[in-house]
Scaffold this motif. Structure first.
Motif, PDB file in Angstrom:
ATOM      1  N   THR A   8      11.522  11.513  16.701  1.00  0.00           N
ATOM      2  CA  THR A   8      10.942  12.855  16.878  1.00  0.00           C
ATOM      3  C   THR A   8      10.987  13.207  18.361  1.00  0.00           C
ATOM      4  OG1 THR A   8       9.472  12.502  15.029  1.00  0.00           O
ATOM      5  CG2 THR A   8       8.896  14.283  16.547  1.00  0.00           C
ATOM      6  N   SER A  61      15.402  16.380  14.770  1.00  0.00           N
ATOM      7  CA  SER A  61      14.586  16.850  13.641  1.00  0.00           C
ATOM      8  C   SER A  61      15.433  16.981  12.385  1.00  0.00           C
ATOM      9  CB  SER A  61      13.926  18.189  13.991  1.00  0.00           C
ATOM     10  OG  SER A  61      13.011  18.032  15.042  1.00  0.00           O
ATOM     11  N   ASN A  64      16.160  13.522  11.068  1.00  0.00           N
ATOM     12  CA  ASN A  64      14.942  12.983  10.452  1.00  0.00           C
ATOM     13  C   ASN A  64      14.694  13.620   9.098  1.00  0.00           C
ATOM     14  OD1 ASN A  64      12.582  11.561  10.167  1.00  0.00           O
ATOM     15  ND2 ASN A  64      11.347  12.957  11.402  1.00  0.00           N
ATOM     16  N   ALA A  99       9.036  17.641  10.105  1.00  0.00           N
ATOM     17  CA  ALA A  99      10.160  17.385  11.013  1.00  0.00           C
ATOM     18  C   ALA A  99      10.280  18.442  12.111  1.00  0.00           C
ATOM     19  CB  ALA A  99      11.464  17.302  10.226  1.00  0.00           C
ATOM     20  N   GLY A 100       9.951  19.724  11.821  1.00  0.00           N
ATOM     21  CA  GLY A 100      10.107  20.785  12.822  1.00  0.00           C
ATOM     22  C   GLY A 100       8.836  21.169  13.514  1.00  0.00           C
ATOM     23  N   SER A 108      12.837  25.936  16.298  1.00  0.00           N
ATOM     24  CA  SER A 108      12.333  25.867  14.921  1.00  0.00           C
ATOM     25  C   SER A 108      13.137  26.760  14.012  1.00  0.00           C
ATOM     26  CB  SER A 108      10.844  26.246  14.901  1.00  0.00           C
ATOM     27  OG  SER A 108      10.354  26.248  13.590  1.00  0.00           O
TER      28      SER A 108
END
Length: 715
Positions: A8, A61, A64, A99-100, A108
């Motif tokens: 992250t 992100s 992930n 994740a975001g 984002s």
């Protein structure tokens, strides 16, 4: 498989504070232009760096989120398909939000745009997997339902039950097709398989239930039409095998039953031929039953013929069974006369010959049975059997006085039956063989201690009284253990204990080893010392005398092993005194014999008793002996002469045997008791014997005085 680590990133583009700059007045400063231009270049570089950091954060992100979405797909594949499809949106959105969460607004937005395709692709994959697995599950359920319907068949089901299950199967398949779980062609294959399975199940039931009918119908294609040709052939073969096995089983069972019936009939015939009750074995000898159960007619006829012959023999035997010997002799004479009658038809002559043969055979069996076990034959009489039962019950209860009274009643009934049947004195027995053997087996079994054996013998002696010595002889027929017989000869518990100890610790073998004495020599001294009472015992007390002799031997052994005596002669003499002299009166005087308890005999004079008993014949010159005691004479000898001869013979050869209690003497001829014409034993009390002696003495004195007087007158 190990998961790829999730990273992250917290990098983000530089953002402004959002506060407006102050208004400025342009100022041209050419020296500063270089600095400004440099600042612009630095700003561009900074912007590039910030953009790179933002791109890196979005990438991390995205990676992930992608990994977690892949994990989610794998997880949802383990869940129920419908639940998996319903859960995807919420679970995937949670992953994207997480994740975001650290990205800037621009990053984002870019992350969400980039993940939109992955989100949709994952949802499509989950839905596709759910649909596939859902169909598979529903199809598997359908298959299980088809199998369950096929296997739920019962042996008792009829056509209606099978059709109902077929309708249920068709309905379930149609519903699956309508719901697009399976295709129509697949559904038809499932239905045909169900019909095949259902017919296979029904074939198994029908084949076991009625293989004959099944084998006939299985050849037809109309019966259980869903079976394949291969299945039909296999079931037909199995049906034939069942029929063959059942046929073999039935044949074996029938032969086994037939063999048993023949054995039972053969045994029953032997029972009847040996004098057993026909009524007890009538079922096994029923002619109708034998014809029905025995397939071979020749075998059945042979058995039935034997049966009928056995029945006729049984009737003849039963007709003679309760007859006296005189009556049997008369019946035999009549049968012989009928067989010799030539005036009747040939067929009747043959029948008479057969009847004579049956009568002779039956008479021989009865005579042999009375010779072998007169006591058992007497028990056929209800009165004898009832009194014997009372005696046995009292004896088993160990009540000596009650048992003695019961035995006396039984003895009276038994002897009366012996008289009625005309059983000879030599063949008469005090006890049925069964009881004599039973009592002997008790002592042979080893289940009683020596002390218990002694007490039981003492009870028998007390119960049977005068008959005890003869009863012991009867038990000796069944090999009464000498170890038991000798124990009952001693009343003193201390002496009995010494006997047991001497036998237990080596017996004569220990004495011969310790003192260097030959066993033969030891036994000779025993025989010499006990010779007097062996003779005194005579035949009646032979078993008793043997027991006393063994008792003397055991006590003598104990004295030499544990006592002070080292000389066989001294030990045997002392043992004789303990066992015999102190306990018994040994009487061996001319015609008077007996071994009786000393306390019962007292100090009577054996010489005077013998003389008195000899005088009995003179005072009873008209005495009539029982026919079984009488000697056979030539036809020319009158009954009076025969009686006189008989009395003289008995006086010369007869013996007077003391009763076991020492109160009386009984006349014996050839080792058996003599009876009067009424069947009563010839018995004289010892008091009466002394009176006979006194009367004989008076008679001699009177005769002597008369002779002297006559002599004086003659002179």
């Amino acid at each position: 498989m190990a998961k790829i680590p999730t990273y992250t990133s917290r990098s983000a583009a530089v953002s402004t504070s959002g506060i407006a700059r102050a208004t400025t007045i342009p100022f041209r400063d050419f020296q500063s232009q270089g600095l400004i231009q440099a600042g612009k270049q630095i700003g561009v570089i900074a912007d590039k760096l910030m953009q790179a950091a933002e791109d890196d954060a979005v990438g991390q992100s995205t990676l992930n989120a992608t990994l977690k979405l892949n994990d989610l797909q794998s997880e949802l594949q383990t869940m129920d398909p419908m639940e998996a499809m319903a859960a995807y949106d919420a679970r995937a959105n949670e992953i994207l939000e997480e994740a975001g969460s650290g990205l800037s607004m621009d990053a984002s937005a870019r992350f969400k745009r980039d993940m939109q395709r992955s989100f949709i692709a994952g949802k499509v994959a989950v839905q596709k997997d759910g649909i596939t697995r859902g169909r598979q599950k529903l199809e598997a359920n359908l298959v299980s339902r088809m199998a369950g319907l096929a296997s739920s068949a019962q042996a008792s089901d009829g056509d209606g039950a099978y059709q109902d299950r077929a309708d249920d199967a068709r309905l379930a398949i149609n519903e699956a097709i309508a719901n697009r779980v399976i295709a129509a062609d697949v559904g038809e294959r499932y239905y045909q398989k169900y019909l095949n399975d259902a017919d296979s199940a029904r074939a198994s039931f029908d084949m076991q239930g009625n293989p004959d009918d099944f084998v006939k119908k299985i050849k037809s294609g109309e019966y259980l039409p869903s079976l394949t040709g291969e299945q039909r052939a296999r079931f037909q073969k199995q049906g034939n095998e069942i029929l063959e096995r059942r046929a073999r089983k039935e044949d074996t069972e029938q032969k086994a039953e037939e063999t048993k019936i023949i054995k039972d009939a053969t045994t029953a015939i032997k029972i009847v031929q040996n004098g057993g009750s026909y009524d007890d074995v009538a079922v096994s000898l029923d002619p109708d039953m034998l014809r029905a159960k025995i397939k071979d007619p020749d075998v059945a006829k042979r058995i039935i013929d034997l049966t009928q012959d056995a029945v006729r023999s049984a009737e003849t035997l039963n007709g003679l069974r309760d007859r006296s010997e005189a009556e049997i002799t008369e019946i035999l004479s009549t049968a012989q006369a009928d067989a010799n009658n030539a005036t009747v038809s040939l067929d009747q002559q043959l029948q008479n010959q057969e009847q004579l043969k049956r009568t002779q055979t039956a008479a021989a069996k009865i005579i042999k049975a009375r010779q072998d076990d007169a006591g058992q034959e007497a028990l056929r009489n209800d009165a004898v059997r009832e009194t014997f039962s009372d005696f046995r019950s009292a004896f088993m209860g160990s009540d000596g006085e009650t048992a003695a009274r019961a035995y006396s009643n039984y003895a009276d009934a038994r002897d009366a039956e012996y008289d009625r049947l005309g059983i000879s004195i030599e063949d008469r027995r005090l006890l049925p063989n069964s009881m004599a053997e039973e009592e002997t087996e008790i002592f042979k079994s080893g289940n009683v201690t020596p002390e218990q054996a002694g007490k039981r013998m003492k009870l028998l002696r007390q119960t049977m009284g005068d008959d005890w010595p003869m009863a012991l002889n009867e038990m000796q027929k069944f090999k009464m253990p000498r170890s038991a017989a000798k124990l009952m000869m001693v009343d003193d518990d201390n002496i009995r204990t010494r006997m047991i100890r001497g036998d237990r610790d080596g017996g004569v073998s220990e004495v011969t080893k310790r003192y260097g004495i030959k066993e033969n020599d030891f036994n000779k001294i025993i025989a010499q010392t006990t010779q007097k009472f062996i003779t005194a015992a005579d035949k009646v007390g032979f078993a008793m005398a043997g027991g006393i002799q063994d008792a003397v031997k055991s006590v003598a052994v104990d004295m030499m092993v544990y006592g002070k005596e080292s000389s066989p002669q001294a030990a045997i003499k002392e043992a004789y005194d303990l066992v015999v002299t102190k306990q018994y009166a040994v009487v061996n005087e001319n015609k008077l014999r007996g071994i009786v308890p000393k306390e019962n005999y007292g100090d009577r004079s054996s010489i005077r008793l013998d003389a008195g008993l000899n005088h009995w014949f003179k005072e009873n010159s008209d005495f009539v002996f029982h026919k079984n005691n009488q000697k056979e004479f030539d036809p020319g000898v009158t009954s009076d002469d025969a009686q006189k001869i008989m009395l003289d013979l008995v006086q010369q050869n007869g013996m007077w045997q003391l009763t076991p209690d020492g109160s009386a003497a009984e006349l014996h001829v050839n080792g058996s008791r003599a009876f009067d014409a009424e069947g009563r034993a010839v018995r004289v009390s010892l008091d009466e014997a002394m009176n006979l002696y006194d009367r004989a003495l008076d008679a001699r004195r009177s005769t002597s005085t008369g002779t002297r007087r006559m002599g004086g007158q003659a002179q």
